[in-house]
Design a protein around this motif. Sequence first.
Motif, PDB file in Angstrom:
ATOM      1  N   ASP A 142       3.524   6.075   4.729  1.00 30.86           N
ATOM      2  CA  ASP A 142       4.003   4.640   5.020  1.00 30.86           C
ATOM      3  C   ASP A 142       3.185   3.868   3.866  1.00 30.86           C
ATOM      4  N   PHE A 143       4.066   2.922   3.505  1.00 32.17           N
ATOM      5  CA  PHE A 143       3.627   1.811   2.698  1.00 32.17           C
ATOM      6  C   PHE A 143       3.418   0.445   3.295  1.00 32.17           C
ATOM      7  N   ASP A 144       2.083   0.061   3.207  1.00 29.80           N
ATOM      8  CA  ASP A 144       1.625  -1.100   3.805  1.00 29.80           C
ATOM      9  C   ASP A 144       1.327  -2.023   2.797  1.00 29.80           C
ATOM     10  N   PRO A 145       2.248  -3.254   2.757  1.00 26.97           N
ATOM     11  CA  PRO A 145       1.990  -4.322   1.801  1.00 26.97           C
ATOM     12  C   PRO A 145       0.726  -4.912   1.812  1.00 26.97           C
ATOM     13  N   PHE A 146       0.117  -5.596   1.132  1.00 28.38           N
ATOM     14  CA  PHE A 146      -1.356  -6.217   1.141  1.00 28.38           C
ATOM     15  C   PHE A 146      -1.171  -7.315   2.115  1.00 28.38           C
ATOM     16  N   TYR A 147      -0.211  -8.027   2.779  1.00 33.17           N
ATOM     17  CA  TYR A 147      -0.507  -8.923   3.644  1.00 33.17           C
ATOM     18  C   TYR A 147      -1.011  -8.322   4.847  1.00 33.17           C
ATOM     19  N   VAL A 148      -1.181  -7.123   5.072  1.00 34.52           N
ATOM     20  CA  VAL A 148      -1.686  -6.551   6.194  1.00 34.52           C
ATOM     21  C   VAL A 148      -2.770  -5.869   5.878  1.00 34.52           C
ATOM     22  N   LEU A 149      -3.540  -6.239   4.787  1.00 36.35           N
ATOM     23  CA  LEU A 149      -4.877  -5.594   4.173  1.00 36.35           C
ATOM     24  C   LEU A 149      -5.878  -5.852   4.986  1.00 36.35           C
ATOM     25  N   ASN A 150      -6.712  -5.045   5.496  1.00 37.27           N
ATOM     26  CA  ASN A 150      -7.977  -5.213   6.374  1.00 37.27           C
ATOM     27  C   ASN A 150      -8.973  -5.972   5.692  1.00 37.27           C
ATOM     28  N   LEU A 151      -9.457  -6.703   6.246  1.00 41.19           N
ATOM     29  CA  LEU A 151     -10.556  -7.663   5.698  1.00 41.19           C
ATOM     30  C   LEU A 151     -11.823  -7.023   5.210  1.00 41.19           C
ATOM     31  N   GLY A 152     -11.973  -5.695   6.021  1.00 39.19           N
ATOM     32  CA  GLY A 152     -13.419  -5.029   5.767  1.00 39.19           C
ATOM     33  C   GLY A 152     -12.888  -4.032   4.554  1.00 39.19           C
ATOM     34  N   ASP A 153     -11.956  -3.971   3.867  1.00 39.81           N
ATOM     35  CA  ASP A 153     -11.534  -2.970   3.058  1.00 39.81           C
ATOM     36  C   ASP A 153     -12.404  -2.941   1.668  1.00 39.81           C
ATOM     37  N   VAL A 154     -12.993  -1.765   1.305  1.00 41.24           N
ATOM     38  CA  VAL A 154     -13.794  -1.894   0.152  1.00 41.24           C
ATOM     39  C   VAL A 154     -13.365  -0.609  -0.837  1.00 41.24           C
ATOM     40  N   ILE A 155     -13.305  -0.859  -2.050  1.00 45.24           N
ATOM     41  CA  ILE A 155     -13.222   0.184  -3.054  1.00 45.24           C
ATOM     42  C   ILE A 155     -14.349   1.426  -3.137  1.00 45.24           C
ATOM     43  N   VAL A 156     -13.853   2.467  -2.840  1.00 48.42           N
ATOM     44  CA  VAL A 156     -14.827   3.736  -2.730  1.00 48.42           C
ATOM     45  C   VAL A 156     -14.533   4.609  -3.728  1.00 48.42           C
ATOM     46  N   GLY A 157     -13.429   4.459  -4.655  1.00 48.44           N
ATOM     47  CA  GLY A 157     -13.000   5.332  -5.829  1.00 48.44           C
ATOM     48  C   GLY A 157     -11.770   4.805  -6.689  1.00 48.44           C
ATOM     49  N   ASN A 158     -11.246   6.158  -7.291  1.00 46.09           N
ATOM     50  CA  ASN A 158      -9.939   6.005  -7.695  1.00 46.09           C
ATOM     51  C   ASN A 158      -9.174   7.395  -7.729  1.00 46.09           C
ATOM     52  N   ILE A 159      -8.067   7.620  -8.107  1.00 39.75           N
ATOM     53  CA  ILE A 159      -7.381   8.650  -7.759  1.00 39.75           C
ATOM     54  C   ILE A 159      -7.811   9.602  -9.018  1.00 39.75           C
ATOM     55  N   PHE A 160      -8.195   9.123 -10.120  1.00 39.58           N
ATOM     56  CA  PHE A 160      -8.409   9.939 -11.082  1.00 39.58           C
ATOM     57  C   PHE A 160      -9.898  10.463 -11.193  1.00 39.58           C
ATOM     58  N   GLU A 161     -10.970   9.761 -10.840  1.00 34.15           N
ATOM     59  CA  GLU A 161     -12.298  10.025 -10.897  1.00 34.15           C
ATOM     60  C   GLU A 161     -12.900  10.739  -9.553  1.00 34.15           C
ATOM     61  N   ASN A 162     -12.020  10.501  -8.375  1.00 30.57           N
ATOM     62  CA  ASN A 162     -12.474  10.827  -7.199  1.00 30.57           C
ATOM     63  C   ASN A 162     -11.533  11.779  -6.471  1.00 30.57           C
ATOM     64  N   THR A 163     -11.219  12.794  -6.809  1.00 32.15           N
ATOM     65  CA  THR A 163     -10.047  13.657  -6.318  1.00 32.15           C
ATOM     66  C   THR A 163     -10.450  13.968  -4.916  1.00 32.15           C
ATOM     67  N   SER A 164     -11.593  14.238  -4.570  1.00 29.94           N
ATOM     68  CA  SER A 164     -12.020  14.546  -3.055  1.00 29.94           C
ATOM     69  C   SER A 164     -11.381  13.449  -2.346  1.00 29.94           C
ATOM     70  N   LEU A 165     -11.600  12.472  -2.734  1.00 30.37           N
ATOM     71  CA  LEU A 165     -11.175  10.960  -1.899  1.00 30.37           C
ATOM     72  C   LEU A 165      -9.554  10.993  -1.806  1.00 30.37           C
ATOM     73  N   THR A 166      -9.079  11.261  -3.000  1.00 31.95           N
ATOM     74  CA  THR A 166      -7.746  11.338  -3.009  1.00 31.95           C
ATOM     75  C   THR A 166      -7.061  12.312  -1.866  1.00 31.95           C
ATOM     76  N   ARG A 167      -7.618  13.393  -1.717  1.00 32.63           N
ATOM     77  CA  ARG A 167      -7.265  14.287  -0.584  1.00 32.63           C
ATOM     78  C   ARG A 167      -7.310  13.761   0.681  1.00 32.63           C
ATOM     79  N   ARG A 168      -8.301  13.055   1.126  1.00 36.24           N
ATOM     80  CA  ARG A 168      -8.445  12.218   2.389  1.00 36.24           C
ATOM     81  C   ARG A 168      -7.398  11.347   2.378  1.00 36.24           C
ATOM     82  N   CYS A 169      -6.778  10.711   1.395  1.00 32.62           N
ATOM     83  CA  CYS A 169      -5.616   9.669   1.509  1.00 32.62           C
ATOM     84  C   CYS A 169      -4.299  10.493   1.849  1.00 32.62           C
ATOM     85  N   ARG A 170      -4.320  11.810   1.441  1.00 37.02           N
ATOM     86  CA  ARG A 170      -2.906  12.391   1.315  1.00 37.02           C
ATOM     87  C   ARG A 170      -2.992  13.396   2.578  1.00 37.02           C
ATOM     88  N   ILE A 171      -4.005  13.812   2.891  1.00 40.26           N
ATOM     89  CA  ILE A 171      -3.919  15.020   4.153  1.00 40.26           C
ATOM     90  C   ILE A 171      -3.914  14.394   5.615  1.00 40.26           C
TER      91      ILE A 171
END
Length: 154
Positions: A125-154
Motif C-alpha cells: 500500500d502507498f501512503d502519501p506523506f500527509y499521513v507520515l507519522n511524526l515519530g518516523d526516523v531514517i534508519v537507512g536506505n534500500i542500497f546500503e541496508n538490504t536487511s532493512l529493505t527485507r523488513r519493509c517488503r516481507i
Amino acid sequence: MSTINLITPGGQGLPGVPLIQYKSLEFRVWHFPTSQMYAVAYFTTVGIYPYTNAEKQSIAVEPFERKDCMLMQFSGVCDAKGVKIFEGNILYWRHYDERENELFEAWHEVTFGHGCFGTLSKNGDFDPFYVLNLGDVIVGNIFENTSLTRRCRI
C-alpha cells in the motif's frame, strides 16, 4: 530560495495573489559500480555529475553514466530528527500503546507514486506523506541496508 510574482500573459502582476516560492530541487545518486551514495551537483542527458566531497565544493569532471546509477530526489520532508528524507530511504516508526500494553513498530520504504512522495507498506500500500507519522526516523536506505529493505517488503 527564490520568489517571483505571478505574472499574467499581459505581463502584469495579479493583485492579491501571493508570491510563488520555488524550492531548489535536491538529488542524490547511488552509483552501482562503486556501491556509494553521492550528492548530485547537476545532471544532463549525457550523465550525472556528483559532488566529489561531503562539503559539496568539488564536482566530478567526468559524469556517471545514467545506466550505472539510481537518481533519487529529496521529498521536501524531514524526519523527526530533522534529516532530509529522500526516495529510497527507509523510515522506522514505533509507538507504545499504554492502554493495550503493546508496542507497535513499522519500517517503510520512501518512494514517489500517485504524483507525490510517500511510503510503501509491507503489503504494498502507498501512503502519501500527509499521513507520515511524526515519530518516523531514517534508519537507512534500500542500497546500503538490504536487511532493512527485507523488513519493509516481507
